[in-house]
Each structure stands twice: as C-alpha cells, then as structure tokens.
Motif scaffolding. Structure first.
Motif, PDB file in Angstrom:
ATOM      1  N   VAL A 111      -0.637  -0.033   6.970  1.00 49.41           N
ATOM      2  CA  VAL A 111      -1.064   0.867   5.890  1.00 49.41           C
ATOM      3  C   VAL A 111      -0.536   0.359   4.553  1.00 49.41           C
ATOM      4  O   VAL A 111      -1.274   0.302   3.553  1.00 49.41           O
ATOM      5  CB  VAL A 111      -0.573   2.305   6.154  1.00 49.41           C
ATOM      6  CG1 VAL A 111      -0.783   3.174   4.916  1.00 49.41           C
ATOM      7  CG2 VAL A 111      -1.301   2.903   7.342  1.00 49.41           C
ATOM      8  N   TYR A 112       0.743  -0.014   4.543  1.00 48.73           N
ATOM      9  CA  TYR A 112       1.316  -0.561   3.306  1.00 48.73           C
ATOM     10  C   TYR A 112       0.594  -1.839   2.904  1.00 48.73           C
ATOM     11  O   TYR A 112       0.237  -2.032   1.738  1.00 48.73           O
ATOM     12  CB  TYR A 112       2.809  -0.827   3.485  1.00 48.73           C
ATOM     13  CG  TYR A 112       3.354  -1.810   2.474  1.00 48.73           C
ATOM     14  CD1 TYR A 112       3.376  -1.492   1.123  1.00 48.73           C
ATOM     15  CD2 TYR A 112       3.818  -3.068   2.878  1.00 48.73           C
ATOM     16  CE1 TYR A 112       3.854  -2.402   0.191  1.00 48.73           C
ATOM     17  CE2 TYR A 112       4.294  -3.969   1.957  1.00 48.73           C
ATOM     18  CZ  TYR A 112       4.307  -3.646   0.615  1.00 48.73           C
ATOM     19  OH  TYR A 112       4.764  -4.543  -0.305  1.00 48.73           O
ATOM     20  N   GLY A 113       0.368  -2.722   3.884  1.00 48.48           N
ATOM     21  CA  GLY A 113      -0.292  -3.986   3.596  1.00 48.48           C
ATOM     22  C   GLY A 113      -1.694  -3.799   3.063  1.00 48.48           C
ATOM     23  O   GLY A 113      -2.140  -4.528   2.166  1.00 48.48           O
ATOM     24  N   PHE A 114      -2.412  -2.820   3.609  1.00 41.91           N
ATOM     25  CA  PHE A 114      -3.778  -2.548   3.172  1.00 41.91           C
ATOM     26  C   PHE A 114      -3.806  -2.172   1.688  1.00 41.91           C
ATOM     27  O   PHE A 114      -4.557  -2.750   0.891  1.00 41.91           O
ATOM     28  CB  PHE A 114      -4.368  -1.417   4.012  1.00 41.91           C
ATOM     29  CG  PHE A 114      -5.681  -0.879   3.502  1.00 41.91           C
ATOM     30  CD1 PHE A 114      -6.801  -1.684   3.469  1.00 41.91           C
ATOM     31  CD2 PHE A 114      -5.773   0.431   3.053  1.00 41.91           C
ATOM     32  CE1 PHE A 114      -8.009  -1.191   2.993  1.00 41.91           C
ATOM     33  CE2 PHE A 114      -6.975   0.929   2.578  1.00 41.91           C
ATOM     34  CZ  PHE A 114      -8.095   0.120   2.550  1.00 41.91           C
TER      35      PHE A 114
ATOM     36  N   GLY B  89       4.048  -1.368  13.348  1.00 44.51           N
ATOM     37  CA  GLY B  89       2.843  -2.103  12.988  1.00 44.51           C
ATOM     38  C   GLY B  89       1.917  -1.292  12.108  1.00 44.51           C
ATOM     39  O   GLY B  89       1.366  -1.786  11.125  1.00 44.51           O
ATOM     40  N   THR B  90       1.739  -0.029  12.447  1.00 46.53           N
ATOM     41  CA  THR B  90       0.837   0.836  11.683  1.00 46.53           C
ATOM     42  C   THR B  90       1.374   1.107  10.281  1.00 46.53           C
ATOM     43  O   THR B  90       0.619   1.071   9.300  1.00 46.53           O
ATOM     44  CB  THR B  90       0.622   2.170  12.424  1.00 46.53           C
ATOM     45  OG1 THR B  90       0.104   1.900  13.734  1.00 46.53           O
ATOM     46  CG2 THR B  90      -0.346   3.057  11.673  1.00 46.53           C
TER      47      THR B  90
ATOM     48  N   THR C 211      -8.256  -6.030   6.633  1.00 46.24           N
ATOM     49  CA  THR C 211      -7.845  -6.504   7.967  1.00 46.24           C
ATOM     50  C   THR C 211      -6.485  -5.966   8.380  1.00 46.24           C
ATOM     51  O   THR C 211      -6.200  -5.878   9.580  1.00 46.24           O
ATOM     52  CB  THR C 211      -7.800  -8.044   8.018  1.00 46.24           C
ATOM     53  OG1 THR C 211      -6.838  -8.527   7.059  1.00 46.24           O
ATOM     54  CG2 THR C 211      -9.163  -8.647   7.718  1.00 46.24           C
ATOM     55  N   ASP C 212      -5.639  -5.597   7.412  1.00 44.15           N
ATOM     56  CA  ASP C 212      -4.288  -5.134   7.745  1.00 44.15           C
ATOM     57  C   ASP C 212      -4.283  -3.907   8.659  1.00 44.15           C
ATOM     58  O   ASP C 212      -3.631  -3.932   9.718  1.00 44.15           O
ATOM     59  CB  ASP C 212      -3.502  -4.845   6.464  1.00 44.15           C
ATOM     60  CG  ASP C 212      -2.721  -6.060   5.988  1.00 44.15           C
ATOM     61  OD1 ASP C 212      -3.238  -7.172   6.186  1.00 44.15           O
ATOM     62  OD2 ASP C 212      -1.639  -5.898   5.430  1.00 44.15           O
ATOM     63  N   PRO C 213      -4.948  -2.805   8.292  1.00 45.95           N
ATOM     64  CA  PRO C 213      -4.915  -1.649   9.196  1.00 45.95           C
ATOM     65  C   PRO C 213      -5.614  -1.914  10.523  1.00 45.95           C
ATOM     66  O   PRO C 213      -5.204  -1.368  11.548  1.00 45.95           O
ATOM     67  CB  PRO C 213      -5.633  -0.550   8.387  1.00 45.95           C
ATOM     68  CG  PRO C 213      -6.462  -1.274   7.390  1.00 45.95           C
ATOM     69  CD  PRO C 213      -5.682  -2.503   7.042  1.00 45.95           C
TER      70      PRO C 213
END
Length: 483
Positions: free
Chosen positions: A395-398, A390-391, A72-74
């Motif tokens: 990407v990091y969060g994903f 945000g992006t 859901t992150d990306p």
C-alpha cells in the motif's frame, strides 16, 4: 538450521533479536536492488540514443512506467502475503524479480538498443523491469519487520540498508563517471550503456546470494503463518488506507521526500549540477566517495538517537537540520552563479563541506524512515489483529510510486523549459543563469518543500516511542490468545 534469535525483556515486552552478522547479510538485499536502481538511472540516455525517443517524450514515458510500477505494488503484495511454501517466500520472489530485472536491463541497454526498434518495445522492456523490481523489492521490505522487533536493533536495519544503498550508489556512479565515461569522451554512448548493464547485473547477483544466505533461517513458513480469521484482500487494503492514521501520515512524509529525491537523482539533473554548474562531472563521484565515512557516522548516530527517542522524533530532528543546510546551498548557488564552482576556491570548499553534511543528514533521516515503516506494520497488527508486512509495504509502495512517478516528468519538463527539448544536458554544455536557477530549484528548493510537508505530517502521528511499547504489548497479548 534455525535462526539464531534471542529474546530480551524491555519495558515489560519480550523483544526478539538476531546476531549482527545475520542482520548485515540479510540487508545486503539493499545492495542487490541498488545496482538495478543505479542502472535504470541511465534509461533516459538509452531511450534517447538507443531508441530515438525525444527527451521530453522520455519523461512522459518514465512517468507512465512509474505509475505502472505503483499499480504492481499492491498486486504483488497480495500475492506475497498469500504465498507460503515450504521454502518460505522471500527468496522465491527475490530470485524471480532479479531475473526479470536482468533481462530487462540487458535488452534496454544492449540487446535491443540502437537497432531501430520502436517506442512500444522500449515501453514493454521498461515495464518488465518494474515488474521484476517490485517482486524483489517487496520481498526485501518484508525483511525488516520479520527479522527483529527490538526498538534498539530495528533502527540498525535502516542503518545497514542505508549503508549498502549508499555504497552501491557511490561505487557505481564513480565507476561510470571516473572510469567509464572518460573512455568515451565524456559522452554517454550505446557501448557505454552496454558495459554499465553487465557490470550492475554481476554485482547485483553477488549481493543477492549473500542476502539469501542471511535470510535463509527466517524465510520459513512458520514465520509467516496468519491467524484463521485473517484474509488479505483488496478490501483489507482499503481498510488499511482509510483507518490507519499512522500509515497515512507516514506516506505523506515519506513520499514528499521521495519525490524530491527522484527529481534530484535523475541522471540529467546530476549532469546539470556537477557537469555544468560545478564544472567537473568526475568530481561528483569522488565527492560522493569521500562522503561515505561521515554518512556512516550519521547513520549510526541516527540509529542510536532513534532507539532512544523513537522513529518520529528522529525523523523530525534531522529533517529540520536538512532544511537549514539546503537554504545555505541556495545562497551558495547564486553567489557563484556566473562562474563554475570548481573554478572558485572559496565556493568549492563551501560546496564540498555542505555536500558532505547534507549527505550525512539525508542518511540520518533515511534511518529513521526505515524504522518507522516497520513500526507501521506492527501498529497495524495491534490495530486490526492482522500481521501483513507485505500488504502494508504494498500500500505504501503504491502511493509512494504514484507520487514519485512525477519525478522524471518534472525533471525533463524543467530542463525542457531551459532549452533541452530534443537532447539531454551534457557535461560539456555552457553554464547560464537559466541553468543555475533551474538546477538550484530542482536540487535544493524542491527537497525543502518535501521536508516541510514531513514535519507537518508527523506532528500528530501515533508512532511515538511510548505508543510503540503499548503496541508490542498488545501484539504479544494477541499471540498468547491465538496459542
């Protein structure tokens, strides 16, 4: 009302700053989302007691949910970077995320808990929580790069983020372990979970309001305007992952540490350490409360160190000390392997001192890490010409969540190896050597492995103090060209 920002000239670069009061209010986002993080930490008990799910299966379901969370992150980050209303974007996504998290927690811990519902309903509600968490967290992560780019003030974003996170974790854990848990015979029950849900949601709402007050002047369309050539898409993300070496190295460093923290922060692992090995579950909350002051000191010292030496040097400096402290912890665990640490005065004093030191050092590392993520956003803007906080965060969060999703699975699988296959560890369980070995490995050895990976990853990162000065000059040049 316009944001009260001011510009300073350092190293030939015009940096923007905000007032300390504005910064403190804005970073209360960490406290709001921290309440939900604390609440969801008891989900294994809700699954086992309220939905009748065996503890080993719970670990598998939690891993699936974390993978979903990463996916859901990306997707959310693409949406966040594309949405830009006259009301801004941060407050909109924070509010929507908070509402979804609240509904999920109430359903998991009270509305649907203990009513004979299936595993399927549990998973639907659990996944709903992560959708809300991603929306609120993604908006919160964008505060740091937007609110300031001053290398001396930017570490303070991490300081206040850490302070809020730390205080919420301490206060909520103490409320449960010292106030609520004894009322239910030191056993986790469905009634206890319902009270936890209501308490966390109420506190979270208070800090959400404070955060919105703090970010209202910066959460405006003009602060998120993209150049006409910038179009955020899945292809943009792939380019970011493939060509941004700073992000690649940051992800390895941060996710290795995060996985270790995910394992040690599981409620069942806290029970193993404090309830069984130490022999006093309530003492964990008291010790964490005492640790607040030294941890705050470490946070401010780390911020000063980061502002002077840069985020890379700060992270590696504090990480090395963390490794040494955990090695001493390992020796202590086996020194007092046959009796509860709380019953051995010398061991208890050593445990308290080391815990206070370890907590402070982790805060110091976290301060540098928060600063580096904002640096990576700026590095990408200079590299590609695209300013997309945000992006980058998405990407990091994903990747971070895909890796850290293994935390619950590793924790539950490990405790299953020492006999906890159908039930969860309880503070009243007897201390055995297998428990000591497994607890020591999960709480102290696994983090050492993560820290070693951090040192290796950051050895050649382009995020240095000198390089970031050039990055800010290049960004300033790009802005002048657009004007």
């Amino acid at each position: 009302m316009k944001a009260k920002t001011r510009e300073i000239n350092t190293d030939g670069v015009q940096y923007r700053k905000v007032s300390n009061a504005r910064l403190i209010l804005a970073m209360s986002h960490a406290a709001s989302i921290g309440c939900f993080t604390s609440a969801i930490g008891y989900v294994s008990y809700a699954a086992n007691l309220g939905f009748g799910i065996p503890i080993l299966l719970v670990g598998t379901l939690m891993t699936i949910a974390r993978i979903f969370d990463g996916i859901t992150d990306p997707l959310v980050s693409l949406l966040v970077d594309r949405v830009n209303t006259k009301f801004g974007k941060l407050r909109i996504f924070m509010s929507m995320g908070w509402l979804l998290e609240s509904v999920s927690i109430m359903a998991l811990y009270q509305w649907a808990c203990g009513r004979g519902h299936s595993v399927l309903l549990f998973m639907v509600l659990y996944l709903l929580y992560y959708i809300g968490y991603t929306m609120q967290n993604m908006a919160g992560q964008m505060i740091s790069p937007v609110i300031t780019n001053d290398p001396k003030q930017r570490p303070m974003v991490g300081v206040w983020n850490t302070i809020y996170t730390y205080i919420i974790a301490i206060v909520t854990s103490m409320a449960v372990a010292v106030v609520l848990l004894p009322r239910f015979g030191n056993e986790y029950t469905l009634e206890l979970l319902g009270i936890v849900a209501k308490l966390m949601i109420a506190i979270s709402f208070l800090f959400l309001v404070l955060c919105m007050i703090g970010i209202s002047p910066i959460d405006r369309p003009e602060n998120f305007v993209k150049s006409e050539s910038q179009h955020v898409s899945p292809k943009t993300m792939l380019n970011l992952i493939a060509h941004n070496s700073a992000l690649q190295r940051f992800v390895i460093a941060a996710t290795s540490d995060k996985l270790a923290m995910q394992i040690t922060n599981q409620a069942i692992i806290s029970t193993v350490l404090y309830g069984i090995i130490v022999g006093n579950m309530a003492f964990s909350a008291f010790l964490n409360m005492v640790a607040i002051i030294p941890s705050f000191i470490f946070a401010f010292v780390s911020a000063k160190y980061t502002g002077k030496h840069g985020s890379r040097d700060s992270i590696t400096f504090w990480t090395r000390i963390c490794i040494y402290v955990n090695l001493i912890f390992v020796l202590l665990m086996f020194f007092s392997a046959h009796t509860a640490i709380a019953a051995h005065p010398v061991a208890m004093v050593a445990f308290v001192v080391l815990t206070l030191l370890a907590n402070g050092l982790r805060v110091a590392v976290s301060t540098g890490t928060s600063s580096m993520l904002a640096d990576v956003v700026d590095y990408e803007a200079a590299r590609s010409g695209n300013y997309m906080p945000g992006t980058v965060s998405g990407v990091y969060g994903f990747i971070d969540k895909l890796v850290s999703s293994l935390g619950a699975l590793i924790a539950t699988a490990c405790v299953a190896m020492i006999g906890y296959t159908t039930t969860a560890p309880q503070p009243t369980d007897s201390k055995t050597m297998p428990i000591v070995i497994m607890g020591t490995f999960l709480v102290y050895v696994v983090p050492i492995i993560g820290w070693v990976l951090t040192l290796i990853a950051l050895k050649n990162t382009p995020i240095t103090k000198e390089e970031m000065v050039e990055v800010q000059k290049k960004i300033a040049g790009l802005k002048r060209e657009e004007e």
